[in-house]
Design an enzyme around this catalytic site. Structure first.
Site, PDB file in Angstrom:
ATOM      1  N   GLY A 226       0.884  -1.307   0.223  1.00 46.73           N
ATOM      2  CA  GLY A 226      -0.104   0.000   0.102  1.00 46.73           C
ATOM      3  C   GLY A 226       0.827   1.189   0.158  1.00 46.73           C
ATOM      4  O   GLY A 226       0.596   2.100  -0.709  1.00 46.73           O
ATOM      5  N   THR A 263      -6.196 -10.965  13.283  1.00 48.05           N
ATOM      6  CA  THR A 263      -7.254  -9.852  13.026  1.00 48.05           C
ATOM      7  C   THR A 263      -6.762  -8.739  12.129  1.00 48.05           C
ATOM      8  O   THR A 263      -5.856  -8.208  12.268  1.00 48.05           O
ATOM      9  CB  THR A 263      -7.661  -9.321  14.384  1.00 48.05           C
ATOM     10  N   CYS A 352      26.266   3.664   2.872  1.00 45.44           N
ATOM     11  CA  CYS A 352      27.474   3.540   3.573  1.00 45.44           C
ATOM     12  C   CYS A 352      27.105   2.830   5.200  1.00 45.44           C
ATOM     13  O   CYS A 352      26.158   3.371   5.837  1.00 45.44           O
ATOM     14  CB  CYS A 352      27.939   4.810   4.074  1.00 45.44           C
TER      15      CYS A 352
END
Ligand code: PLP
Length: 418
Positions: A226, A263, A352
């Site tokens: 998303g 859930t 880095c």
């Protein structure tokens, strides 16, 4: 640079929403949309009721939960609509990484006697590291198909890589996160026809940015996320074709038709659905092609004003939002600092870590040397990017590159030891 006060919506534990005042530089130019995108205001609006009043668990049995379940199902239809899939073929996940991991785990679990995997040399770590884990812990062997200097897949090498009866899965990304290079997934899947392998595509960077139809593509699995297309973070989806069985990876409750326990992250799912709907209408309107014109003009003005600017990746077969550019004679890490000071957000081709500079594996796989990778910036646009922002970015980049080149070609300082 002017400082602007913005209102940040914060959802309290009680479910109410308050707005905090925060300061940010006005006119910050955000060109790192392949890392993440800004949540679209319509997406936030769609989510709010599910963070406040409509908080019921969609699995419960009363009116409010039925209302929430209906909204989740609507989001499923919206995501399916963007991909040309059936809603039952969409399983919500915690993001692109989980969707990739689940697809691979399901394919290997369904074909336990096959211990060979195929991917490309430029896959995202969400695929690559899962493959490496299977190699280390479960005795798998992987063939990584090479890319050329434009980042395009060696299709003959793909044909040769698949071993019928041994290969369980071919996983190829739809669009590369660094260069934006697009693999021709429908054509590649057609080449794999009849070889009896599962095909998964990591389309996290492609969904919402380029038209995708899973039926036409013929893939078995597809991962999306998303936050790459103006939805919220921490939510994504796996498309699993109704022609194949999906073995769940997250096990627990019977959610997602027993294909992903836990859930549901309701508000984020609603946001994902809304973002998918918005992107679908923008793609129909060819907004992505207009964005490509903006990106091309941006690259052109940088190349006209600065010599020694090379495009990394196929000039045509790439996402219209991505500019991966190598600036000769500069260190992109230093340029990023100058750009940050000027309020411009971008990312570099090398990272880095603890003092050592790590070259991008993608640029390495394309055969570039360390100097080219060290001079590379990834600038990624979105539908919210404006012409004015790109003009400011050109100014900032030109000034930064000229400054760094001048420093490099300036008088050498010699240190004498006494
Ligand atoms: N695959 C690709 C190509 C990506 O670019 C990303 C994120 O950058 C992922 C997978 C992982 O997605 P998520 O951040 O939603 O877990």
């Amino acid at each position: 640079m002017e400082i602007q006060t913005i209102r940040l919506p914060i959802v309290m534990a009680s479910g109410t929403c308050v707005f905090l005042r925060s300061r940010r530089s006005r006119g910050m130019v955000y060109l790192d949309n392949n890392a993440t995108t800004r949540i679209h205001p319509d997406v936030l609006d769609a989510m709010m009721p599910y963070l406040t009043d409509a908080y019921a668990n969609p699995s419960s049995g009363y009116g409010l939960s039925r209302q929430v379940k209906k909204a989740v199902d609507h989001a499923r239809e919206q995501v399916a609509g963007l991909l040309g899939a059936h809603p039952e073929e969409i399983i919500f996940t915690s993001g692109g990484t989980e969707a990739d991991n689940t697809a691979i785990a399901s394919c290997t679990a369904c074909l336990p006697d096959r211990k060979h995997l195929v991917g490309s040399t430029v896959e995202h770590p969400a695929v690559r590291q899962f493959y490496e884990m299977l190699e280390r812990e479960n005795g798998y062997r992987t063939t990584y198909v090479p890319v050329d200097a434009d980042g395009m897949l060696d299709e003959d090498a793909l044909d040769a890589a698949v071993v019928p009866g041994e290969t369980a899965l071919v996983s190829l990304m739809w669009a590369n996160n660094e260069t934006g290079v697009l693999f021709p997934i429908p054509e590649l899947v057609a080449r794999l026809e009849g070889k009896g392998v599962f095909v998964h595509t990591d389309a996290v960077q492609a969904v919402g940015k380029t038209p995708i139809n899973v039926r036409e593509a013929g893939v078995h699995f597809l991962a999306l996320s998303g936050h790459k297309f103006h939805g919220p973070k921490g939510v994504g989806a796996l498309y699993a074709s109704s022609k194949v069985r999906l073995k769940p990876r997250v096990i627990g409750g019977a959610q997602e038709q027993k294909r992903r326990g836990g859930t549901e992250n309701v508000a984020s799912i609603i946001g994902l659905g809304k973002a998918a709907e918005l992107m679908q209408s923008k793609l129909v309107n060819h907004d992505h092609l207009k964005l490509g014109d903006m990106r091309d003009a941006f690259e052109k003005s940088l190349r006209e004003r600065l010599g020694g600017v090379m495009i990394n990746g196929h000039p045509k077969h790439r996402l219209t939002n991505t500019a991966n550019l190598a600036f000769q004679g500069i260190d992109a890490a230093a340029l990023l600092i100058l750009l940050d000071e000027a309020g411009i957000c971008a990312s570099a081709g090398s990272a880095c870590h603890t003092g050592a500079v790590h070259m991008s594996p993608v640029l390495e796989a394309m055969g570039f040397d360390r100097e080219r990778a060290n001079g590379t910036l990834r600038l990624s646009l979105s539908g919210l990017t404006t012409h004015e922002e790109l003009e400011r970015a050109v100014e900032g980049i030109v000034q930064g590159v000229e400054k760094l080149r001048a420093l490099r070609s300036g008088p050498q300082v010699t240190v004498h030891s006494s």
